[in-house]
Design an enzyme around this catalytic site. Sequence first.
Site, PDB file in Angstrom:
ATOM      1  CG  MET A 129      -1.629  -1.176   1.625  1.00  0.00           C
ATOM      2  SD  MET A 129      -2.664  -0.846   3.096  1.00  0.00           S
ATOM      3  CE  MET A 129      -2.742  -2.464   3.794  1.00  0.00           C
ATOM      4  CD  GLU A 248      -2.725  -4.338   8.521  1.00  0.00           C
ATOM      5  OE1 GLU A 248      -3.477  -4.195   7.537  1.00  0.00           O
ATOM      6  OE2 GLU A 248      -1.590  -3.836   8.588  1.00  0.00           O
ATOM      7  NE  ARG A 249      -5.938  -0.132  11.429  1.00  0.00           N
ATOM      8  CZ  ARG A 249      -6.526   0.696  10.599  1.00  0.00           C
ATOM      9  NH1 ARG A 249      -7.820   0.954  10.741  1.00  0.00           N
ATOM     10  NH2 ARG A 249      -5.850   1.271   9.628  1.00  0.00           N
ATOM     11  N   GLY A 346      22.111  -2.044  32.634  1.00  0.00           N
ATOM     12  CA  GLY A 346      22.907  -1.962  31.399  1.00  0.00           C
ATOM     13  C   GLY A 346      22.724  -3.172  30.507  1.00  0.00           C
TER      14      GLY A 346
HETATM   15  C1  FAD Z   1       8.676  -1.955   9.583  1.00  0.00           C
HETATM   16  C2  FAD Z   1       7.536  -1.486   8.749  1.00  0.00           C
HETATM   17  C3  FAD Z   1       6.789  -2.405   8.030  1.00  0.00           C
HETATM   18  C4  FAD Z   1       5.755  -1.960   7.191  1.00  0.00           C
HETATM   19  N1  FAD Z   1       5.082  -2.870   6.426  1.00  0.00           N
HETATM   20  C5  FAD Z   1       4.217  -2.417   5.469  1.00  0.00           C
HETATM   21  C6  FAD Z   1       3.646  -3.317   4.510  1.00  0.00           C
HETATM   22  O1  FAD Z   1       3.895  -4.536   4.543  1.00  0.00           O
HETATM   23  N2  FAD Z   1       2.836  -2.810   3.552  1.00  0.00           N
HETATM   24  C7  FAD Z   1       2.542  -1.477   3.492  1.00  0.00           C
HETATM   25  O2  FAD Z   1       1.822  -1.081   2.580  1.00  0.00           O
HETATM   26  N3  FAD Z   1       3.057  -0.598   4.379  1.00  0.00           N
HETATM   27  C8  FAD Z   1       3.896  -1.046   5.364  1.00  0.00           C
HETATM   28  N4  FAD Z   1       4.441  -0.159   6.263  1.00  0.00           N
HETATM   29  C9  FAD Z   1       4.107   1.256   6.154  1.00  0.00           C
HETATM   30  C10 FAD Z   1       3.246   1.807   7.284  1.00  0.00           C
HETATM   31  O3  FAD Z   1       1.956   1.288   7.232  1.00  0.00           O
HETATM   32  C11 FAD Z   1       3.316   3.345   7.174  1.00  0.00           C
HETATM   33  O4  FAD Z   1       4.617   3.731   7.556  1.00  0.00           O
HETATM   34  C12 FAD Z   1       2.267   4.034   8.027  1.00  0.00           C
HETATM   35  O5  FAD Z   1       0.966   3.796   7.529  1.00  0.00           O
HETATM   36  C13 FAD Z   1       2.487   5.552   8.106  1.00  0.00           C
HETATM   37  O6  FAD Z   1       2.675   6.105   6.847  1.00  0.00           O
HETATM   38  P1  FAD Z   1       3.935   7.084   6.589  1.00  0.00           P
HETATM   39  O7  FAD Z   1       5.156   6.347   7.049  1.00  0.00           O
HETATM   40  O8  FAD Z   1       3.901   7.529   5.190  1.00  0.00           O
HETATM   41  O9  FAD Z   1       3.722   8.299   7.556  1.00  0.00           O
HETATM   42  P2  FAD Z   1       2.822   9.603   7.285  1.00  0.00           P
HETATM   43  O10 FAD Z   1       1.495   9.218   6.781  1.00  0.00           O
HETATM   44  O11 FAD Z   1       3.637  10.562   6.491  1.00  0.00           O
HETATM   45  O12 FAD Z   1       2.663  10.164   8.751  1.00  0.00           O
HETATM   46  C14 FAD Z   1       3.692  10.922   9.434  1.00  0.00           C
HETATM   47  C15 FAD Z   1       3.136  11.393  10.776  1.00  0.00           C
HETATM   48  O13 FAD Z   1       2.011  12.244  10.543  1.00  0.00           O
HETATM   49  C16 FAD Z   1       0.900  11.762  11.246  1.00  0.00           C
HETATM   50  N5  FAD Z   1      -0.341  11.985  10.484  1.00  0.00           N
HETATM   51  C17 FAD Z   1      -0.585  11.723   9.186  1.00  0.00           C
HETATM   52  N6  FAD Z   1      -1.850  12.012   8.873  1.00  0.00           N
HETATM   53  C18 FAD Z   1      -2.434  12.476   9.985  1.00  0.00           C
HETATM   54  C19 FAD Z   1      -3.741  12.941  10.319  1.00  0.00           C
HETATM   55  N7  FAD Z   1      -4.746  12.944   9.413  1.00  0.00           N
HETATM   56  N8  FAD Z   1      -3.982  13.327  11.582  1.00  0.00           N
HETATM   57  C20 FAD Z   1      -2.997  13.329  12.508  1.00  0.00           C
HETATM   58  N9  FAD Z   1      -1.743  12.894  12.266  1.00  0.00           N
HETATM   59  C21 FAD Z   1      -1.466  12.472  11.031  1.00  0.00           C
HETATM   60  C22 FAD Z   1       1.136  10.275  11.425  1.00  0.00           C
HETATM   61  O14 FAD Z   1       0.390   9.747  12.497  1.00  0.00           O
HETATM   62  C23 FAD Z   1       2.635  10.259  11.664  1.00  0.00           C
HETATM   63  O15 FAD Z   1       2.899  10.536  13.012  1.00  0.00           O
HETATM   64  C24 FAD Z   1       5.442  -0.596   7.132  1.00  0.00           C
HETATM   65  C25 FAD Z   1       6.177   0.335   7.898  1.00  0.00           C
HETATM   66  C26 FAD Z   1       7.225  -0.093   8.674  1.00  0.00           C
HETATM   67  C27 FAD Z   1       8.024   0.938   9.420  1.00  0.00           C
END
Ligand code: FAD
Length: 386
Positions: A129, A248-249, A346
């Site tokens: 995604m 998922e959640r 530690g």
């Molecule tokens: C180890 C790991 C495994 C993952 N595995 C997958 C996977 O298998 N498939 C997949 O598709 N994705 C995967 N992800 C991605 C993950 O789902 C995203 O990182 C997550 O949804 C957040 O998106 P972003 O990193 O783009 O952060 P952003 O959306 O850029 O958010 C940055 C910050 O802004 C805040 N924010 C954004 N919008 C709002 C709002 N409307 N209101 C308040 N705060 C907001 C967020 O809460 C966050 O604190 C993985 C991530 C990690 C780190």
Amino acid sequence: MGGIMSEAAWLTDDHRAFGATVRKFLDQDYEPHRDRWTQDRLVPHAFWEKAGALGVLGASIPVEYGGSGLPRTFDLVTYMEQGRIGDTGWGITVHGIVQHYVLAFATEEQKRAWLPKLTSGEWVGAIAMTEPGTGSDLQAVRTTAVRDGNGYRLNGRKTFISNAANADFVIVVAKTDPSKGAKGISLIALETRGADGFERGRKLDKIGMDRQDTMELGFDDVRVPRMSLMGEEEGRGFYQLMGQLPWERLTISVGALAAARCALDCTLDYVKNRKAFGQRLMDYQNTRFKLAEAKSEIEIFAAFVDRMVDELEAGTLTAERAAMGKWWGTEMQGRIVDACLQLHGGYGYMNEYRIAELYRDARVQRIYGGTNEIMRELIARSLDRD
Ligand SMILES: Cc1cc2nc3c(=O)[nH]c(=O)nc-3n(C[C@H](O)[C@H](O)[C@H](O)COP(=O)(O)OP(=O)(O)OC[C@H]3O[C@@H](n4cnc5c(N)ncnc54)[C@H](O)[C@@H]3O)c2cc1C
């Protein structure tokens, strides 16, 4: 299964027997390789095939598609056992999510083509995604799947994709109609073997989840057949995603609970053996109170998880309830692993102690699967509707 903890209310003897099989499998076929796989940043494909042969990948998949036809609670047992050994490297929950997208939304022909391979472990599944430019705001994805003859051409980039190195089958979230926002999103299933224009990036250098093969994926004019569209109709992708997110959640909540239990177990072991100023760490009131608090929070959260499981089985688990479990459980996990690491002194900061890995792994739980801010937003929206 619960050790010093109360057992989940929904566990039957069949669940316990299944859990014992998974436990033995992880103890024999996972634990001895843990250090090596940590260095490789990969759980090898062969391990998946063993899990498939044992029936672990197909517990909740109907018999006609190669599974055992059991309730999804059997998958939760697997995740609890994985949590018991404090592991986050084996991307079994993501694989299960992929299987259930297929089961819920694919056509009969697609189910027969894909599910047996995902259930035997011949295929490892991933779901893509997130993109470099968008995560939380899923509607803004820029990957496209454009009609081309009797199929589609896929273009775009995805990042942070779990199971990416192993993945034989990736569900790609793409716009089949970029002019339509959420209604233009479709799920495209990509069989990666021999797919021209499909590229895996480097394994991403994370602060935790060491054995998990998280990567970027690239699609450069990848041609896929029409049958790759999940289901019959274009534009259903967003709706399909929303339908599966409560599960998922819930799995993230179960993982949080299991990891917090694992942290408490290994900390109890440590503080009963370590001495300072002539007495066991366990004899200090600070230690006792911190661990008493941890146990209480775990047991209270376990009761909520049990409720969510009941609701799942009754088909009434809502997005808001699953969001409550996800944010609260993962924040609890963070508090508990932090307190438990502190009690190790530690040694807690040394990677050879399991608490160090649990601490590093816990952080991302508040980010993926929808960030905890987005979880609060979902809950708040439900309040506004009431
Ligand atoms: C180890 C790991 C495994 C993952 N595995 C997958 C996977 O298998 N498939 C997949 O598709 N994705 C995967 N992800 C991605 C993950 O789902 C995203 O990182 C997550 O949804 C957040 O998106 P972003 O990193 O783009 O952060 P952003 O959306 O850029 O958010 C940055 C910050 O802004 C805040 N924010 C954004 N919008 C709002 C709002 N409307 N209101 C308040 N705060 C907001 C967020 O809460 C966050 O604190 C993985 C991530 C990690 C780190």
